[in-house]
Design a protein around this motif. Structure first.
Motif, PDB file in Angstrom:
ATOM      1  N   VAL A 132      34.043  46.980  28.080  1.00  0.00           N
ATOM      2  CA  VAL A 132      33.552  47.716  26.890  1.00  0.00           C
ATOM      3  C   VAL A 132      33.208  49.180  27.090  1.00  0.00           C
ATOM      4  CG1 VAL A 132      31.448  47.819  25.783  1.00  0.00           C
ATOM      5  CG2 VAL A 132      32.547  45.599  25.742  1.00  0.00           C
TER       6      VAL A 132
ATOM      7  N   GLN B 212      33.659  45.403  22.179  1.00  0.00           N
ATOM      8  CA  GLN B 212      33.489  43.848  22.702  1.00  0.00           C
ATOM      9  C   GLN B 212      34.820  43.113  22.419  1.00  0.00           C
ATOM     10  OE1 GLN B 212      28.948  43.641  21.702  1.00  0.00           O
ATOM     11  NE2 GLN B 212      29.420  41.987  23.328  1.00  0.00           N
TER      12      GLN B 212
ATOM     13  N   VAL C  20      25.419  43.289  24.613  1.00  0.00           N
ATOM     14  CA  VAL C  20      25.473  44.583  25.172  1.00  0.00           C
ATOM     15  C   VAL C  20      24.507  45.649  24.612  1.00  0.00           C
ATOM     16  CG1 VAL C  20      27.243  46.411  25.699  1.00  0.00           C
ATOM     17  CG2 VAL C  20      27.994  43.947  25.520  1.00  0.00           C
TER      18      VAL C  20
ATOM     19  N   HIS D  79      27.893  38.811  24.492  1.00  0.00           N
ATOM     20  CA  HIS D  79      27.176  39.245  25.437  1.00  0.00           C
ATOM     21  C   HIS D  79      26.226  40.419  24.317  1.00  0.00           C
ATOM     22  CE1 HIS D  79      30.159  38.183  28.314  1.00  0.00           C
ATOM     23  NE2 HIS D  79      29.032  38.691  29.429  1.00  0.00           N
TER      24      HIS D  79
ATOM     25  N   GLU E 161      37.325  41.471  24.898  1.00  0.00           N
ATOM     26  CA  GLU E 161      37.395  40.070  25.009  1.00  0.00           C
ATOM     27  C   GLU E 161      39.017  39.668  25.007  1.00  0.00           C
ATOM     28  OE1 GLU E 161      35.268  37.347  25.074  1.00  0.00           O
ATOM     29  OE2 GLU E 161      36.659  36.042  25.102  1.00  0.00           O
TER      30      GLU E 161
ATOM     31  N   GLN F 286      32.135  42.290  29.459  1.00  0.00           N
ATOM     32  CA  GLN F 286      31.157  42.167  28.428  1.00  0.00           C
ATOM     33  C   GLN F 286      31.789  41.968  27.162  1.00  0.00           C
ATOM     34  OE1 GLN F 286      29.189  45.970  29.129  1.00  0.00           O
ATOM     35  NE2 GLN F 286      27.224  44.598  29.612  1.00  0.00           N
TER      36      GLN F 286
ATOM     37  N   THR G 117      30.008  49.226  19.368  1.00  0.00           N
ATOM     38  CA  THR G 117      29.863  48.249  20.445  1.00  0.00           C
ATOM     39  C   THR G 117      30.509  47.091  20.103  1.00  0.00           C
ATOM     40  OG1 THR G 117      27.682  49.201  20.485  1.00  0.00           O
ATOM     41  CG2 THR G 117      27.841  47.097  21.615  1.00  0.00           C
ATOM     42  N   THR G 118      30.375  46.662  18.961  1.00  0.00           N
ATOM     43  CA  THR G 118      30.684  44.972  18.749  1.00  0.00           C
ATOM     44  C   THR G 118      32.537  45.128  18.559  1.00  0.00           C
ATOM     45  OG1 THR G 118      30.519  45.318  16.453  1.00  0.00           O
ATOM     46  CG2 THR G 118      28.923  44.119  17.430  1.00  0.00           C
TER      47      THR G 118
ATOM     48  N   ASN H 223      27.840  39.883  19.398  1.00  0.00           N
ATOM     49  CA  ASN H 223      26.738  40.423  20.165  1.00  0.00           C
ATOM     50  C   ASN H 223      25.342  39.749  19.422  1.00  0.00           C
ATOM     51  OD1 ASN H 223      24.611  42.245  21.060  1.00  0.00           O
ATOM     52  ND2 ASN H 223      25.945  43.626  21.471  1.00  0.00           N
TER      53      ASN H 223
END
Lengths: 159, 786
Positions: B523, B513, B12, B10, B517, B6, B509-510, B666
């Motif tokens: 994640v 990510q 997410v 994404h 990546e 993810q 979250t970001t 995201n």
């Protein structure tokens, strides 16, 4: 002089001595240590402190703890049951209905009452239903989606 | 699925949400320490007055009141004044006089928040009113009362004069122009009003000498350094100061400055040796915390007859209140106002700003924008419409004619910026198609025949965010880099710490990510942490849409450093040379033999259990990222309004926002940021303003009078995007948190003015309240009689 009050909160009976001037929101947050309910203003405008008292959504910054004596209270901490999120909580998570999270508990408690009274609200009814709750982050679009999600989920569960 | 990586692109679901939706967030007012005391603040009813006497005896007589902190007390430690982020000075508590209504006068420390409030009400202060200056233009007049009498030799109320551009060339262009247009506009004081107000818990341990402060701050590391510099002489040393920024209930710029309440709480904790909590209420928040805007602008455009814009000239008076407590980079007293040439290919431009003292709260901070960018964008996007009005041209056509062409990037603007990338025509074209621009113009013509008022407004903004490169950007001398430290644990899980601080943006979250990546670690296996100065690497914090451009980039760079070491370990494990290895997200394999591979998790385990001799064990890296340039997100917004001729109410019928923030981490979060930004653009356009009467009394100092939009007023936003990556950001990203706040207001104003343009209306100042609009309708003879 303190008053002895009793209150059922999230299904648990509580008893405490409180000053007559103590606000319900301070009772919930500071006496019961349920800090999920927040305070965002002092004029009953923002709705961050919304809880459900005897089946009605109330702004707990404008209710005295002694007024809620004998009452039945539901706060955000009482929404999930046995580790399973309430459909409203699930909706807010799925639909990105929150950002900073500060207005979220009050917003969800207003949504809870809205859906109890109207299981299939239209978009406009949802917007009016949460019009006593201010959110500064989300622009409300995803909150409306979250409440719609919850309404559908609750309807499906009832079938 | 837990093993899904993810990475970028994404939607997410947010990792931080489970605690927020279950009431388990940890905001500052949720912090409860044993023996904790409460601070309540006595505030001034006057906007300008001498303090003749402060009598604390009745307050200290109340059982439970432990102390009343006054300016005289702080003066003994030389802590009654403090520096602002703009190197001006601001009172913590006054000794001689107060300078604005609601200014802090004394702090009452008590065992309970109710008793503290009782104590504050019992403090008796004797004032002698002084002449009040509320109008910054009058403040600049000869003979105006000098407000900052604390500054020796200060003979006027001017804080700074700042200018940028080519004055002579601009004057020549105006002299030679076919057409010139000029317009005054005022962007009133507004307040960010995050739903959580400001506050702190200060806890000083007298034995260890350590000060821990949980506080609502967007920039914990910078605050730690400021505390060490300001209070070093009383024994606070930076290694013994820990700033913890817990969950933050919205920031928007309002939680960057240091407010007196924080300092009083810290001073009280140090004096008493117990934890002290200070939580301001909403009225204190609106009336005393830093405001935004308050720009009195005069703008002019010089153009050819065909609408080709040639020169831009702007003169502005900036009302800063009694202290320049903006939070701009040091070299930019008017922030990045020099982005005012916007999306247009001006040959030359000149802008000047005078900062002025008045008897109002200090500030000049952002309202969810990057340092005065909203003011700049409002100016240029309004002026383009003013020019279109005078030339009787379609505002979309005029914009298309003057956009910086897509093939001219990187583009050097007339006011000195190098725009990284852009494609303005594409964004406007897309917005026009989505909203059905041509059909709306036809509808408008029909409606006008029937006397109905409908308007279409455009804003094609360019932002400047991600401050910033160290050669130009610092705050109090500290360069505006940001940071990330990543540690990969033996089992292949990771913790990543950043120098920024989320206030709802979703960093947990970001950022995960970004690392996912770059390293191929899922994640769910990455823990992101920010906001504790004892654990996170030093960074300048989250504001000005800088987190993704700076700390996000640092996350990518730290990941790449880890990948470099991982490659060496993989070569050792696979018994091949590094040159033979190929990276595929999550693993290295041998070129030509893909079955010979080592996953990042296997490599992480080896880094602690089987690393090559001569190599240090472990797998971790830190990056302090110094961006080579700022980033320039942009977009085109189109708004359709209907105006009620009976009430003057503006109804936003549709609003289409096409944003370009480069590559997206995201999409769900980006869309959410735009929804929120649009709503904070709608708010000042239609509802929000803080005004003062002649005596400096605040009008609109509570949520009863200062109107935030609810779900009912807020339209159903329609969003779309184009994607023009930033060429210099490691992920091609640009930042997005503030684009919509910046871009939305002029689209709404332009729509309302457009609805009334045929009646000769050319400009309306915000907020465009029903009363204001109804007065215009009445004056133009089109108000419906009831």
């Amino acid at each position: 002089m303190n008053h002895r009050i009793q209150m059922t909160v999230n299904g648990v009976k509580n008893e405490a001595d409180v000053q007559p001037r103590m606000l319900l929101v301070h009772f919930v947050r500071e006496v019961l240590n349920l800090t999920g309910t927040h305070i965002g203003c002092d004029t009953t405008n923002c709705g961050a402190c919304t809880i459900v008292l005897n089946g009605r959504a109330v702004k707990s910054c404008t209710v005295l703890a002694v007024q809620a004596d004998g009452g039945d209270v539901l706060t955000v901490e009482g929404l999930a049951k046995n580790g399973t999120l309430h459909p409203i909580q699930e909706g807010f998570w799925e639909k990105h209905g929150l950002q900073c999270g500060f207005c979220t508990p009050g917003m969800m408690m207003s949504a809870y009452t809205l859906l109890k009274n109207n299981s299939h609200p239209s978009e406009e009814e949802i917007r009016w239903g949460i019009s006593g709750n201010l959110c500064r982050c989300t622009g409300y679009v995803n909150i409306v989606k979250a409440i719609r999600y919850a309404a559908e989920k609750i309807a499906t569960e009832k079938k | 699925m837990a093993t899904e990586i993810q990475g970028m692109g994404h939607s997410v679901k947010r990792k931080e949400d489970p605690r927020f939706i279950q009431g388990k967030g940890n905001y500052v007012d949720d912090v409860k320490l044993p023996g904790m005391l409460y601070l309540d603040i006595v505030r001034s009813p006057y906007a300008h007055a001498k303090i003749k006497k402060i009598d604390t005896s009745k307050a200290t007589a109340i059982p439970g009141v432990l102390a009343v902190v006054t300016g005289e007390m702080l003066k003994q430690y030389n802590l009654h004044w403090m520096p602002t982020l703009m190197s001006d000075t601001q009172m913590v508590l006054p000794v001689e006089k107060v300078m604005y209504q609601s200014q802090e006068v004394a702090g009452v420390i008590a065992t309970d928040r109710y008793i503290a409030a009782d104590g504050a009400a019992a403090v008796e202060v004797e004032y002698e009113p002084l002449p009040v200056v509320v109008d910054p233009k009058k403040a600049l007049e000869l003979g105006a009362p000098i407000l900052r009498t604390d500054k020796k030799d200060k003979k006027d109320n001017l804080i700074f004069h700042w200018e940028v551009g080519n004055k002579a060339a601009t004057e020549t262009a105006f002299k030679e122009a076919d057409v010139t247009v000029k317009q005054d506009m005022y962007l009133p004081r507004i307040h960010v009003c995050s739903i959580e107000t400001c506050g702190c818990v200060a806890s000083f341990d007298k034995i260890s000498g350590k000060l821990t402060v949980w506080m609502t701050t967007q920039a914990p590391h910078a605050i730690r350094t400021v505390f060490a510099l300001v209070a070093g002489h009383v024994g606070l040393s930076e290694q013994k100061i820990q700033i913890i920024s817990p969950d933050i209930g919205g920031g928007f710029g309002g939680k960057v400055p240091v407010y007196p309440g924080y300092v009083i709480a810290v001073a009280a904790s140090v004096l008493i040796g117990k934890p002290v909590k200070w939580i301001e209420d909403r009225m204190e928040n609106i009336q005393a915390d830093s405001f935004a805007r308050d720009y009195h602008i005069t703008a002019e455009i010089a153009a050819k007859k065909d609408g080709t814009m040639q020169a831009l000239r702007i003169k502005t008076i900036a009302d800063h209140g009694y202290a320049d407590a903006a939070a701009n980079p040091s070299k930019f007293p008017a922030g990045l106002f020099s982005i005012a040439t916007g999306s247009y290919d001006f040959k030359t431009a000149f802008a000047e700003v005078d900062g002025v003292y008045t008897n109002k709260p200090p500030g000049g901070i952002a309202y969810r924008c990057s340092f005065r960018v909203t003011e700049a964008v409002h100016t240029i996007e309004r002026m383009v419409d003013v020019l279109a009005h005078d030339l009787k041209m379609d505002p979309a056509e005029l914009r298309m004619k003057n956009f910086i062409p897509a093939n001219k990037f990187p583009y050097k603007s007339a006011l000195g910026w190098e725009y990284d990338s852009g494609n303005y025509e594409a964004a406007l074209q897309k917005a026009k198609v989505i909203i059905g621009y041509d059909a709306l113009r036809k509808e408008q013509a029909e409606k006008r025949k029937k006397g109905e008022l409908m308007g279409i407004g455009i804003s094609s903004f360019t932002e400047i965010v991600g401050a910033g490169p160290s050669h130009t950007f610092d705050i109090l001398g500290i360069k505006m880099f940001d940071s990330c430290e990543i540690r990969i644990h033996p089992t292949g899980k990771a913790v990543a710490r950043f120098g920024t601080k989320s206030q709802g943006q979703g960093h947990e979250t970001t950022y995960a990510q970004i690392v996912a990546e770059e390293l191929g670690i899922p994640v769910d296996d990455i823990q992101v942490e920010e906001g504790d100065t004892d654990t996170a690497p030093y960074g300048l914090g989250t504001y000005a849409s800088r987190s993704t451009p700076t700390a996000g980039a640092a996350g990518a760079m730290a990941s790449r450093k880890i990948r470099d070491k991982a490659k060496k370990i993989a070569a050792y494990l696979l018994e091949c040379s590094e040159a033979d290895l190929v990276w595929e997200r999550g693993k290295f394999y041998v070129q030509g033999a893909p079955q010979k591979a080592k996953t990042i998790q296997e490599i992480a385990f080896a880094a602690y259990t089987n690393h090559p001799q001569g190599m240090e064990a472990g797998l971790e890296a830190v990056s302090y990222y110094d961006p080579p340039n700022l980033t320039f997100p942009f977009g085109s917004y189109i708004c359709v309004v209907d105006i009620d001729r009976g009430t003057g109410e503006v109804k936003v019928r549709r609003f289409v926002a096409v944003d370009d923030c480069g590559n997206i981490i995201n999409p769900m979060i980006v869309e959410g940021q735009i929804h929120g930004g649009l709503t904070m653009g709608l708010a000042p356009a239609l509802y929000e303003a803080i005004n003062y009467d002649e005596e400096g009394n605040i009008q609109g100092g509570s949520f009863m009078d200062y109107l935030l939009p609810t779900a009912v007023e807020t339209p159903k936003w329609e969003t779309d995007k184009t994607c023009t990556p930033s060429p210099h950001h490691p992920l091609g990203a640009k930042g997005v948190g503030e684009s919509a706040t910046v871009g939305a207001p002029p689209a709404i104003v332009n729509a309302v003015v457009d609805a009334l343009a045929h009646l000769g209306v050319r400009h309306i100042d915000i907020p465009m309240t029903p009363w204001k609009v109804w007065q215009i309708l009445k004056e133009k003879g089109v108000a419906a009689e009831r």
